[in-house]
Motif scaffolding. Structure first.
Motif, PDB file in Angstrom:
ATOM      1  N   ASP A 105       0.863  -1.172   0.000  1.00 21.76           N
ATOM      2  CA  ASP A 105       0.000   0.000   0.000  1.00 21.76           C
ATOM      3  C   ASP A 105       0.902   1.225   0.000  1.00 21.76           C
ATOM      4  OD1 ASP A 105      -2.163   1.658   0.099  1.00 21.76           O
ATOM      5  OD2 ASP A 105      -2.662   1.253   2.191  1.00 21.76           O
ATOM      6  N   GLU A 106       0.869   1.978  -1.119  1.00 21.89           N
ATOM      7  CA  GLU A 106       1.805   3.088  -1.336  1.00 21.89           C
ATOM      8  C   GLU A 106       3.226   2.506  -1.353  1.00 21.89           C
ATOM      9  OE1 GLU A 106       1.010   6.578  -1.512  1.00 21.89           O
ATOM     10  OE2 GLU A 106      -1.106   6.074  -1.568  1.00 21.89           O
ATOM     11  N   ASP A 107       4.097   2.913  -0.452  1.00 17.11           N
ATOM     12  CA  ASP A 107       5.465   2.387  -0.380  1.00 17.11           C
ATOM     13  C   ASP A 107       5.683   1.542   0.863  1.00 17.11           C
ATOM     14  OD1 ASP A 107       6.269   3.482  -2.753  1.00 17.11           O
ATOM     15  OD2 ASP A 107       6.941   5.352  -1.849  1.00 17.11           O
ATOM     16  N   THR A 108       4.625   1.118   1.532  1.00 10.68           N
ATOM     17  CA  THR A 108       4.730   0.325   2.749  1.00 10.68           C
ATOM     18  C   THR A 108       4.259  -1.095   2.494  1.00 10.68           C
ATOM     19  OG1 THR A 108       4.315   2.310   4.067  1.00 10.68           O
ATOM     20  CG2 THR A 108       4.082   0.202   5.179  1.00 10.68           C
ATOM     21  N   LEU A 109       5.036  -2.060   2.972  1.00 10.75           N
ATOM     22  CA  LEU A 109       4.716  -3.472   2.827  1.00 10.75           C
ATOM     23  C   LEU A 109       4.108  -3.982   4.129  1.00 10.75           C
ATOM     24  CD1 LEU A 109       4.919  -6.075   1.137  1.00 10.75           C
ATOM     25  CD2 LEU A 109       7.208  -6.377   2.097  1.00 10.75           C
ATOM     26  N   TYR A 110       2.958  -4.652   4.009  1.00  5.87           N
ATOM     27  CA  TYR A 110       2.271  -5.228   5.162  1.00  5.87           C
ATOM     28  C   TYR A 110       2.228  -6.743   5.020  1.00  5.87           C
ATOM     29  CZ  TYR A 110       0.570  -0.493   5.953  1.00  5.87           C
ATOM     30  OH  TYR A 110       0.506   0.855   6.174  1.00  5.87           O
ATOM     31  N   ALA A 111       2.340  -7.457   6.115  1.00  8.19           N
ATOM     32  CA  ALA A 111       2.192  -8.910   6.091  1.00  8.19           C
ATOM     33  C   ALA A 111       0.749  -9.230   5.740  1.00  8.19           C
ATOM     34  CB  ALA A 111       2.553  -9.502   7.450  1.00  8.19           C
ATOM     35  N   ALA A 112       0.556 -10.301   4.969  1.00 12.25           N
ATOM     36  CA  ALA A 112      -0.793 -10.717   4.571  1.00 12.25           C
ATOM     37  C   ALA A 112      -1.161 -12.002   5.302  1.00 12.25           C
ATOM     38  CB  ALA A 112      -0.870 -10.927   3.074  1.00 12.25           C
ATOM     39  N   GLN A 113      -2.412 -12.090   5.691  1.00 11.02           N
ATOM     40  CA  GLN A 113      -2.923 -13.294   6.346  1.00 11.02           C
ATOM     41  C   GLN A 113      -4.066 -13.824   5.509  1.00 11.02           C
ATOM     42  OE1 GLN A 113      -4.015 -11.578  10.050  1.00 11.02           O
ATOM     43  NE2 GLN A 113      -1.956 -11.654  10.897  1.00 11.02           N
ATOM     44  N   GLY A 114      -4.062 -15.135   5.277  1.00  5.68           N
ATOM     45  CA  GLY A 114      -5.114 -15.738   4.476  1.00  5.68           C
ATOM     46  C   GLY A 114      -4.555 -16.368   3.216  1.00  5.68           C
ATOM     47  N   ASP A 115      -5.431 -16.735   2.313  1.00  7.33           N
ATOM     48  CA  ASP A 115      -5.064 -17.408   1.071  1.00  7.33           C
ATOM     49  C   ASP A 115      -5.294 -16.471  -0.112  1.00  7.33           C
ATOM     50  OD1 ASP A 115      -4.596 -19.127  -1.012  1.00  7.33           O
ATOM     51  OD2 ASP A 115      -6.217 -20.510  -0.538  1.00  7.33           O
ATOM     52  N   PRO A 116      -4.223 -16.134  -0.864  1.00 13.64           N
ATOM     53  CA  PRO A 116      -4.409 -15.210  -1.983  1.00 13.64           C
ATOM     54  C   PRO A 116      -5.257 -15.803  -3.107  1.00 13.64           C
ATOM     55  CG  PRO A 116      -2.191 -16.093  -1.996  1.00 13.64           C
ATOM     56  CD  PRO A 116      -2.835 -16.553  -0.723  1.00 13.64           C
ATOM     57  N   TYR A 117      -5.304 -17.116  -3.231  1.00 12.07           N
ATOM     58  CA  TYR A 117      -6.065 -17.756  -4.300  1.00 12.07           C
ATOM     59  C   TYR A 117      -7.536 -17.917  -3.956  1.00 12.07           C
ATOM     60  CZ  TYR A 117      -1.405 -18.597  -5.991  1.00 12.07           C
ATOM     61  OH  TYR A 117      -0.122 -18.415  -6.411  1.00 12.07           O
ATOM     62  N   ALA A 118      -7.867 -17.854  -2.684  1.00 10.02           N
ATOM     63  CA  ALA A 118      -9.262 -17.956  -2.259  1.00 10.02           C
ATOM     64  C   ALA A 118      -9.890 -16.579  -2.040  1.00 10.02           C
ATOM     65  CB  ALA A 118      -9.365 -18.769  -0.974  1.00 10.02           C
ATOM     66  N   GLY A 119      -9.074 -15.537  -2.144  1.00  8.48           N
ATOM     67  CA  GLY A 119      -9.586 -14.180  -1.963  1.00  8.48           C
ATOM     68  C   GLY A 119      -9.811 -13.816  -0.508  1.00  8.48           C
ATOM     69  N   THR A 120      -9.079 -14.459   0.397  1.00  6.40           N
ATOM     70  CA  THR A 120      -9.281 -14.208   1.825  1.00  6.40           C
ATOM     71  C   THR A 120      -8.105 -13.471   2.461  1.00  6.40           C
ATOM     72  OG1 THR A 120      -8.355 -16.372   2.390  1.00  6.40           O
ATOM     73  CG2 THR A 120     -10.751 -16.235   2.079  1.00  6.40           C
TER      74      THR A 120
END
Length: 65
Positions: free
Chosen positions: A18-33
Motif C-alpha cells: 500500500d503506497e510504499d509500505t509493505l504489510y504482512a498478509a494473512q489468508g489465502d491469496p487464491y481464495a480471496g481471503t
C-alpha cells in the motif's frame, strides 16, 4: 493495493503493498481471503520474489517449417 511475495528469514510470504509500505498478509491469496496485517517496512527494504512457485517457466515452440 497490490499483492506481492517477499523473502523473510523463515521463507517466502505474501504481503500487501500500500503506497510504499509493505504489510504482512494473512489468508489465502487464491481464495480471496487475504487481510492486511502488521507493517513489515518500506518497499525499498524488501526482497521481492516471483509471484508464484515454480519461479522458472520453460516453453518449447514448434513453429518453424
Amino acid at each position: 493495493m497490490r499483492i506481492v511475495r517477499y523473502a523473510t528469514p523463515t521463507g517466502a510470504q505474501y504481503g500487501i503493498l500500500d503506497e510504499d509500505t509493505l504489510y504482512a498478509a494473512q489468508g489465502d491469496p487464491y481464495a480471496g481471503t487475504l487481510e492486511r496485517g502488521e507493517a513489515v517496512g518500506p518497499l525499498a527494504d524488501a526482497e521481492l520474489l516471483a509471484p508464484v512457485t515454480p519461479t522458472i517457466i520453460i516453453c518449447v515452440g514448434n513453429n518453424y517449417d
